[in-house]
Design an enzyme around this catalytic site. Structure first.
Site, mmCIF file in Angstrom:
data_model
loop_
_atom_site.group_PDB
_atom_site.id
_atom_site.type_symbol
_atom_site.label_atom_id
_atom_site.label_comp_id
_atom_site.label_asym_id
_atom_site.label_seq_id
_atom_site.Cartn_x
_atom_site.Cartn_y
_atom_site.Cartn_z
ATOM 1 N N PRO A 1 0.702 -1.159 0.097
ATOM 2 C CA PRO A 1 -0.027 -0.153 -0.002
ATOM 3 C C PRO A 1 0.742 1.262 -0.158
ATOM 4 C CG PRO A 1 -0.039 -1.167 2.030
ATOM 5 C CD PRO A 1 0.647 -2.128 1.230
ATOM 6 N N ASN A 2 0.209 2.249 -0.803
ATOM 7 C CA ASN A 2 0.875 3.550 -0.974
ATOM 8 C C ASN A 2 2.061 3.526 -1.570
ATOM 9 O OD1 ASN A 2 -1.371 4.809 0.471
ATOM 10 N ND2 ASN A 2 -0.476 3.745 2.120
ATOM 11 N N HIS B 1 12.525 -2.775 2.396
ATOM 12 C CA HIS B 1 12.215 -1.476 2.865
ATOM 13 C C HIS B 1 13.174 -0.236 2.434
ATOM 14 C CE1 HIS B 1 9.056 -3.309 5.396
ATOM 15 N NE2 HIS B 1 10.143 -4.199 5.781
ATOM 16 N N ARG C 1 5.802 12.524 -2.686
ATOM 17 C CA ARG C 1 5.862 13.056 -1.434
ATOM 18 C C ARG C 1 6.784 12.639 -0.570
ATOM 19 N NH1 ARG C 1 0.313 11.866 0.612
ATOM 20 N NH2 ARG C 1 -0.269 11.619 -1.552
ATOM 21 N N ASN D 1 8.090 -5.568 -0.713
ATOM 22 C CA ASN D 1 8.060 -4.351 0.165
ATOM 23 C C ASN D 1 6.536 -4.279 0.516
ATOM 24 O OD1 ASN D 1 7.809 -1.975 1.533
ATOM 25 N ND2 ASN D 1 9.086 -0.672 -0.046
ATOM 26 N N TYR E 1 11.586 8.700 1.291
ATOM 27 C CA TYR E 1 11.552 7.500 0.297
ATOM 28 C C TYR E 1 12.387 8.015 -1.055
ATOM 29 C CZ TYR E 1 7.865 5.772 3.501
ATOM 30 O OH TYR E 1 7.241 5.254 4.583
ATOM 31 N N ARG F 1 12.991 4.912 12.725
ATOM 32 C CA ARG F 1 11.597 5.601 12.653
ATOM 33 C C ARG F 1 10.874 5.078 13.902
ATOM 34 N NH1 ARG F 1 9.354 4.981 6.665
ATOM 35 N NH2 ARG F 1 8.158 6.694 7.675
ATOM 36 N N GLU G 1 12.506 -9.666 2.406
ATOM 37 C CA GLU G 1 11.767 -8.473 2.637
ATOM 38 C C GLU G 1 12.461 -7.356 2.646
ATOM 39 O OE1 GLU G 1 10.877 -8.545 6.870
ATOM 40 O OE2 GLU G 1 10.191 -6.574 7.143
ATOM 41 N N ALA H 1 2.997 -0.772 4.813
ATOM 42 C CA ALA H 1 2.596 -0.766 6.404
ATOM 43 C C ALA H 1 2.035 -2.262 6.636
ATOM 44 C CB ALA H 1 1.539 0.205 6.435
HETATM 45 O O1 CA2 Z 1 10.593 2.013 3.943
HETATM 46 C C1 CA2 Z 1 9.684 1.254 3.477
HETATM 47 O O2 CA2 Z 1 9.827 0.832 2.173
HETATM 48 C C2 CA2 Z 1 8.173 1.000 4.173
HETATM 49 O O3 CA2 Z 1 7.911 -0.271 3.708
HETATM 50 C C3 CA2 Z 1 7.386 2.008 3.420
HETATM 51 C C4 CA2 Z 1 5.948 2.166 3.720
HETATM 52 C C5 CA2 Z 1 5.930 2.109 5.433
HETATM 53 O O4 CA2 Z 1 4.654 1.941 6.092
HETATM 54 C C6 CA2 Z 1 6.988 1.060 5.799
HETATM 55 O O5 CA2 Z 1 6.948 1.257 7.519
HETATM 56 C C7 CA2 Z 1 8.315 1.172 5.605
HETATM 57 C C8 CA2 Z 1 5.069 3.313 3.465
HETATM 58 C C9 CA2 Z 1 5.164 3.420 1.891
HETATM 59 C C10 CA2 Z 1 4.174 4.442 1.492
HETATM 60 O O6 CA2 Z 1 5.041 5.090 0.553
HETATM 61 C C11 CA2 Z 1 5.020 6.500 0.275
HETATM 62 C C12 CA2 Z 1 5.818 6.983 -0.474
HETATM 63 C C13 CA2 Z 1 5.730 8.247 -0.953
HETATM 64 C C14 CA2 Z 1 4.598 9.112 -0.342
HETATM 65 C C15 CA2 Z 1 3.744 8.751 0.523
HETATM 66 C C16 CA2 Z 1 3.827 7.268 1.020
#
Ligand code: CA2
Length: 151
Positions: free
Chosen positions: A10-11, A105, A18, A79, A23, A112, A103, A82
């Site tokens: 997700p996301n 990230h 953003r 990946n 990221y 974090r 896995e 969340a």
């Molecule tokens: O660091 C990672 O790759 C995560 O898997 C990314 C997830 C987060 O919930 C994990 O704790 C760590 C979130 C992905 C959301 O990605 C976005 C990218 C740009 C803007 C908003 C969200």
């Protein structure tokens, strides 16, 4: 030629739009390109996917399990976003299929918030990669190449 599944949760479709400090500024399309190049250089076929839905990710892990059963899978890079921190369903799917799964990230989740420090995926993953930015995807593919070579 064996296949690598790269599954994004997700996301991650928002990458590059953003939170660049966390990221980076590359989009998911950029990441797919990077993965295509890495897979080509190691002689793997690539299935690159993203979904915001937990059940869809479970279905894709099952599909990867069928590839594994027929000897056509090099491994899965997941990946789970969340869902990493919440999903017993993904844990069970990975365990049930017995696939080789990395896995991944983009960010260093341990630097974090505390709620990102627990993963339901890690106990059923072959390896964990975090904090290398999107370059981690290519590094995970290289890791699967080493594992598949039996080194
Ligand atoms: O660091 C990672 O790759 C995560 O898997 C990314 C997830 C987060 O919930 C994990 O704790 C760590 C979130 C992905 C959301 O990605 C976005 C990218 C740009 C803007 C908003 C969200």
């Amino acid at each position: 030629m064996k296949t690598i599944f790269i599954l994004n949760g997700p996301n991650l479709n928002l990458l590059g739009t953003r939170e660049p400090a966390v990221y980076g500024s590359q989009t998911l399309a950029d990441v797919e390109l990077l993965c295509n190049q890495a897979c080509a250089s190691h002689g793997f076929k690539l299935e690159f996917r993203q979904s915001n839905h937990e059940g869809q990710l479970v279905d894709w892990i099952h599909e990867a399990g069928q590839f594994q059963a027929s000897g056509a899978l090099a491994g899965v890079v997941l990946n789970a976003g969340a869902y990493t921190h919440t999903s017993v369903a993904l844990h069970d799917a990975i365990k049930g299929t017995g696939i080789t799964l990395i896995e991944l990230h983009i960010s260093n989740v341990f630097a974090r918030e505390a709620f990102r420090h627990h993963s339901y995926i890690s106990p059923v993953a072959k390896a964990v990669m975090c904090g290398f930015g999107v370059s981690g995807y290519a590094m995970a593919i290289a890791g699967l190449a080493v594992m598949n070579a039996g080194v």
